[in-house]
Design an enzyme around this catalytic site. Structure first.
Site, short mmCIF file in Angstrom:
data_model
loop_
_atom_site.label_atom_id
_atom_site.label_comp_id
_atom_site.label_asym_id
_atom_site.label_seq_id
_atom_site.Cartn_x
_atom_site.Cartn_y
_atom_site.Cartn_z
CG ASP A 75 -2.29 0.47 0.98
OD1 ASP A 75 -2.41 1.56 0.39
OD2 ASP A 75 -3.24 -0.23 1.37
CG ASP A 121 -4.79 5.58 0.68
OD1 ASP A 121 -5.67 4.72 0.80
OD2 ASP A 121 -4.80 6.66 1.31
CG HIS A 180 -9.03 -1.53 3.95
ND1 HIS A 180 -8.85 -1.48 2.58
CD2 HIS A 180 -8.63 -0.33 4.42
CE1 HIS A 180 -8.35 -0.31 2.25
NE2 HIS A 180 -8.21 0.41 3.33
CG ASP A 181 -11.49 1.85 3.05
OD1 ASP A 181 -10.98 1.79 4.18
OD2 ASP A 181 -10.91 2.34 2.06
CD GLU A 239 -8.87 4.23 -2.10
OE1 GLU A 239 -9.80 3.87 -1.37
OE2 GLU A 239 -8.00 5.04 -1.71
O1 TEU Z 1 -9.67 5.35 1.41
C1 TEU Z 1 -10.12 6.50 0.76
C2 TEU Z 1 -11.53 6.69 0.83
O2 TEU Z 1 -12.08 7.24 -0.09
C3 TEU Z 1 -12.24 6.15 2.04
O3 TEU Z 1 -11.74 6.70 3.19
C4 TEU Z 1 -13.65 6.42 1.91
O4 TEU Z 1 -13.92 7.77 2.08
C5 TEU Z 1 -14.38 5.67 2.96
O5 TEU Z 1 -13.70 4.54 3.35
C6 TEU Z 1 -15.69 5.26 2.39
O6 TEU Z 1 -16.41 4.72 3.39
C7 TEU Z 1 -8.32 5.19 1.59
C8 TEU Z 1 -8.08 3.98 2.45
O7 TEU Z 1 -8.52 2.84 1.77
C9 TEU Z 1 -8.72 4.17 3.78
O8 TEU Z 1 -8.60 3.04 4.60
C10 TEU Z 1 -8.07 5.36 4.44
O9 TEU Z 1 -8.73 5.67 5.63
C11 TEU Z 1 -8.08 6.59 3.54
O10 TEU Z 1 -7.72 6.31 2.20
C12 TEU Z 1 -7.11 7.62 4.04
O11 TEU Z 1 -5.81 7.18 3.83
#
Ligand code: TEU
Ligand code: CA
Length: 555
Positions: free
Chosen positions: A98, A199, A327-328, A254
């Site tokens: 990542d 990310d 994971h989100d 992403e």
């Molecule tokens: O996620 C970016 C992102 O768009 C998410 O935070 C989104 O807003 C949210 O999860 C939707 O529910 C990335 C990573 O995958 C996330 O784990 C991080 O928190 C974020 O960036 C910040 O680095």
């Protein structure tokens, strides 16, 4: 279409904090991952995408990095990392790291320097602005609620953070930032890693002048509109020249807010930027007035329309990544399938079939291969995620959403659903830790766990194994072109894949209702490639069972 190893691969995503704890402190770690490499080998995946393991104060579980070239103490040491990488390579598994470079931690030395004075050589590594009329410099909202600016007394100025206030945004317009990021990336490549998952890479180029966003009625803060900014492609092409092109890597951006047109640039077949993108259109389909905080379900028609659009429009021009969770996100089977005991396994297998048969590189998020479900979090005390906690505070205190509704939405959509410990067996804490886990274990681990499923040939686990293995045998699964059938069906998602003489018919019942389907004539002599019911043969009109999935290969 050009053949590439990363088009033929299946990626497994590991969230290290929740994968396997080796020393009983309740937190997953690198030695825990090492102990499970044979499990990954058994599953048959080709690549691991490892969520951040770098040094971090953990405000956002490692997405706030204070040292890019060191390992988070809780996770282990650089020696552990080197052994893990070797262990993966010994098993023919590649490692994608990542890369979190839209922002650093506020405890990163660059930020500590930057904050110390207006004359610091690191000042322009971040965005510092004067307040406006005693308030923030502009009206941008943070992805984690509230203003995207934080006031800092040291120099009486504000800094920008599109995520938490402990995640200040790097200023990519500063060439020194790019140079430092690229040299850090080269350092990891020299170590022998095989790629990067980048990310929020679509947000690195901010709008010049950082103008106010358009306020929605009643809102205090506005969307910054920072996606696909004016220089993002220029910066990624520079990254490609300075780093990526020197190694044989797989890269995935992403890309929140990416459109088809933009995706063709990010992940174009000309290879000037990245291998592929994550787009979120299918993921955002059930958003409502307060973004993700709603109980809306995704309907088949819009899901099918969005997936088909990405399948057909990128064909031959750019490469898709295929995912239903990460994971989100909540668990795929809970969100897109049916996690009730009667249909959980069948619908998990159906979703996997629907996804893995599409064109693109499939991603399996840890536990998805077991049909792991959302978690019945009882109260806010059991919630760990900064996004959910901040949203609860803001949306309930303003009266926008009642606390019990918000708790329900967190159970449906909160990121912690994906972050409960991996369910290894039916022993205490699902075999994840001998200590106290950092987040609750889903109470259904006695029914849903890896050990039980490895023993059961009909399990979700073995179904994923079979799908992953099929990809190695059937080039049409990788390179075939996609065509949607049954465009108006209320229940079925049916499509074909074609490569030369080879042709597959993919039939997925997205409902709990039996549904008749007439097999097209050209598949009359077809054989069953895979299916989630024990059918021996198919001919004419068949009655599909609830959540049935079936793939026929033209005879
Ligand atoms: O996620 C970016 C992102 O768009 C998410 O935070 C989104 O807003 C949210 O999860 C939707 O529910 C990335 C990573 O995958 C996330 O784990 C991080 O928190 C974020 O960036 C910040 O680095
Ligand atoms: Ca541990």
């Amino acid at each position: 279409m050009e053949r590439k190893w990363w088009k033929e691969a299946v990626v497994y995503q590991i969230y290290p904090r929740s994968f396997m704890d080796s020393n009983g402190d309740g937190v997953g770690d690198i030695n825990g991952i090492i102990s499970k490499l044979d499990y990954l080998k058994e599953l048959g995946v080709d690549v691991v995408w490892l969520c951040p393991i770098y040094r971090s104060p953990n405000d956002d579980n490692g997405y706030d990095i204070s040292d890019y070239q060191d390992i988070m103490e809780e996770f282990g040491t650089m020696e552990d990392f080197d052994r893990m990488l070797q262990g993966m390579h010994d098993r023919g598994i590649r490692l994608v790291m990542d890369l979190v470079v839209n922002h650093t931690s506020d405890e990163h030395p660059w930020f500590i320097e930057s904050r110390s004075s207006k004359d610091s050589p690191y000042r322009d590594y971040y965005f510092w602005r004067e307040g406006k009329d005693g308030k923030e410099p502009n009206n941008w909202v943070s992805c984690f609620s509230g203003s995207a600016w934080k006031y800092d007394e040291t120099t009486d100025m504000y800094y920008l953070h599109l995520f938490s206030s402990k995640q200040p945004d790097l200023n990519w317009d500063n060439p020194a930032v790019r140079k430092d990021v690229f040299s850090m990336m080269n350092w990891w490549c020299e170590k022998g890693i095989d790629g990067f998952r980048m990310d929020v890479i679509s947000m690195i180029s901010k709008k010049p002048g950082l103008p106010d966003g358009k306020l929605q009625p009643g809102a205090v803060y506005a969307d910054p509109g920072c996606v696909n900014g004016p220089h993002v492609h220029e910066y990624l092409q520079e990254m490609n020249r300075e780093v990526l092109s020197h190694y044989d890597l797989m890269t995935v951006g992403e890309c929140a807010g990416v459109t088809i047109e933009e995706a063709k640039k990010y992940a174009g077949a000309d290879g000037k930027e990245l291998s592929m993108v994550f787009q979120f259109e299918h993921i955002d389909l059930n958003d409502g007035d307060y973004g993700k905080w709603t109980d809306r379900r995704v309907d088949l028609k819009s899901f099918r329309q969005v997936m088909s659009k990405w399948q057909t429009e990128l064909e031959g021009k750019a490469w898709n990544s295929l995912f239903l969770c990460n994971h989100d996100q909540p668990r795929a089977v809970s969100r897109f399938g049916n996690d009730s005991p009667a249909f959980r396994e069948t619908s998990a297998k159906m979703l996997a079939t629907c996804l893995h048969m599409m064109q693109g590189t499939p991603y399996v998020y840890q536990g998805e291969e077991l049909g792991m479900t959302n978690c019945p979090f009882g109260s806010l005390d059991e919630v760990r995620d900064i996004e959910s906690l901040n949203a609860f505070r803001d949306l309930t205190s303003s009266g926008a959403i009642a606390p019990e509704d918000m708790m329900r939405y967190i159970r449906l959509r909160g990121r912690d659903n994906a972050r409960t410990p991996m369910q290894w067996d039916d022993s205490e804490n699902a075999g994840f830790t001998t200590g106290t886990p950092w987040i609750m274990v889903n109470p259904n681990y006695k029914e849903i766990n890896a050990e039980a499923q490895r023993k059961d040939p009909d399990s979700v686990f073995h179904y994923y194994r079979k799908l992953i293995a099929l990809r190695k045998q059937e080039p049409v699964m990788v390179y075939g072109s996609y065509e949607l059938l049954e465009k108006d069906s209320e229940r079925l998602y049916v499509y074909t894949r074609t490569l030369g003489q080879e042709k597959l018919l993919v039939i997925c019942n997205f409902t709990d209702q039996e549904t008749d389907y007439a097999i097209p004539g050209e598949f009359a002599q077809g054989t069953i490639l895979i299916g989630n019911q024990n059918r021996e043969s198919v001919k004419g009109t068949i009655r599909l069972l609830p959540y049935e999935a079936l793939v026929l290969k033209k005879g």
